[in-house]
Design a protein around this motif. Structure first.
Motif, mmCIF file in Angstrom:
data_model
loop_
_atom_site.group_PDB
_atom_site.id
_atom_site.type_symbol
_atom_site.label_atom_id
_atom_site.label_comp_id
_atom_site.label_asym_id
_atom_site.label_seq_id
_atom_site.Cartn_x
_atom_site.Cartn_y
_atom_site.Cartn_z
ATOM 1 N N THR A 3 0.838 -1.193 0.000
ATOM 2 C CA THR A 3 0.000 0.000 0.000
ATOM 3 C C THR A 3 0.874 1.245 0.000
ATOM 4 O OG1 THR A 3 -1.723 -1.164 1.225
ATOM 5 C CG2 THR A 3 -1.774 1.251 1.281
ATOM 6 N N GLU A 4 0.566 2.154 -0.897
ATOM 7 C CA GLU A 4 1.253 3.445 -0.946
ATOM 8 C C GLU A 4 0.527 4.397 -0.004
ATOM 9 O OE1 GLU A 4 3.892 4.585 -2.910
ATOM 10 O OE2 GLU A 4 4.258 2.523 -3.550
ATOM 11 N N ARG A 5 1.278 5.057 0.844
ATOM 12 C CA ARG A 5 0.676 6.059 1.720
ATOM 13 C C ARG A 5 0.994 7.443 1.178
ATOM 14 N NH1 ARG A 5 2.122 4.951 7.756
ATOM 15 N NH2 ARG A 5 4.213 4.993 6.904
ATOM 16 N N ALA A 27 -4.820 4.844 4.524
ATOM 17 C CA ALA A 27 -3.783 4.026 3.872
ATOM 18 C C ALA A 27 -2.933 3.292 4.899
ATOM 19 C CB ALA A 27 -2.903 4.911 2.982
ATOM 20 N N THR A 28 -2.720 3.881 6.059
ATOM 21 C CA THR A 28 -1.929 3.222 7.095
ATOM 22 C C THR A 28 -2.614 1.952 7.569
ATOM 23 O OG1 THR A 28 -0.883 5.279 7.785
ATOM 24 C CG2 THR A 28 -0.916 3.498 9.397
ATOM 25 N N ALA A 30 -4.609 0.017 5.837
ATOM 26 C CA ALA A 30 -4.405 -0.979 4.775
ATOM 27 C C ALA A 30 -2.970 -1.485 4.781
ATOM 28 C CB ALA A 30 -4.748 -0.370 3.415
ATOM 29 N N TRP A 31 -2.016 -0.596 4.972
ATOM 30 C CA TRP A 31 -0.591 -0.942 4.999
ATOM 31 C C TRP A 31 -0.289 -1.940 6.111
ATOM 32 C CZ3 TRP A 31 3.328 1.717 8.279
ATOM 33 C CH2 TRP A 31 4.644 1.418 7.910
ATOM 34 N N ASP A 34 -1.069 -5.418 4.900
ATOM 35 C CA ASP A 34 -0.392 -5.926 3.702
ATOM 36 C C ASP A 34 0.329 -7.244 3.965
ATOM 37 O OD1 ASP A 34 -1.176 -3.846 2.076
ATOM 38 O OD2 ASP A 34 0.769 -2.835 2.073
ATOM 39 N N PHE A 103 -12.437 -5.837 3.278
ATOM 40 C CA PHE A 103 -11.819 -4.743 2.530
ATOM 41 C C PHE A 103 -12.768 -4.183 1.471
ATOM 42 C CE2 PHE A 103 -8.002 -5.636 4.733
ATOM 43 C CZ PHE A 103 -7.174 -4.532 4.563
ATOM 44 N N GLN A 107 -13.612 -0.324 1.580
ATOM 45 C CA GLN A 107 -13.269 0.506 0.426
ATOM 46 C C GLN A 107 -14.508 1.151 -0.191
ATOM 47 O OE1 GLN A 107 -11.007 -2.471 -1.624
ATOM 48 N NE2 GLN A 107 -9.092 -1.882 -0.609
#
Length: 169
Positions: A3-5, A27-28, A30-31, A34, A103, A107
């Motif tokens: 995941t890109e934050r 995003a954190t 989701a990260w 991962d 998710f 989302q």
């Protein structure tokens, strides 16, 4: 793929700043999930708690729905995803849930929240918030969501470390 934050700006207008911090915290979460299997994501923190990473994702789907769709968006009759009205703790129990299910719901709620926030004329849009039994502005809801994610991302960090030792801000 990890995941890109997003990078949070240090100088920006109020709305851009709030939006960036909220996106960073989304995003954190989701990260933190991962690379883990459904079984890992369902791992509970410690008895008697039902808290797990997957439970946090489910919980945040409920919270996104409650604040953005039901409160700001006015969809007052919309049921929560897993819980009875206002019983957000039920979402923590993810023993039979899957990454895909949790998710997808989360989302979808985040997408609705983004649409509602962007459509609002200003951060001063005010609605009645039954949870607080008071009128509240979109600004307060966004700040509340940032706090909610920040608190739960702390939980997520501890849960993830307990699963495989991975830590990080």
């Amino acid at each position: 793929m990890p995941t890109e934050r997003p990078v949070v700006p240090t100088v920006a207008g109020e709305r851009e700043m709030l939006r960036a911090h909220l996106e960073f915290h989304r995003a954190t979460l989701a990260w933190k999930c991962d690379g883990l299997s459904d079984e890992d994501l369902r791992a509970r923190s410690m008895p008697p708690s039902a808290l797990s990473l997957l439970g946090l994702v489910r919980h945040m789907a409920e919270v996104e729905r409650a604040w953005f769709r039901r409160t700001i968006g006015g969809e007052t009759d919309l049921p929560l995803v897993w819980s009875a009205d206002r019983d957000f703790q039920v979402a923590y129990d993810a023993r039979t849930s899957t990454r895909s299910e949790a998710f997808t719901a989360w989302q979808e709620e985040v997408a609705h929240a983004r649409r509602i926030e962007r459509a609002a004329e200003s951060l001063d849009v005010t609605v009645f918030a039954p949870r607080w039994n008071a009128h509240t502005a979109l600004r307060a809801v966004m700040l509340h969501m940032i706090h909610e994610y920040a608190r739960h991302n702390g939980h997520a960090d501890l849960l993830r470390e307990g699963i495989d030792g991975v830590t990080g801000v």
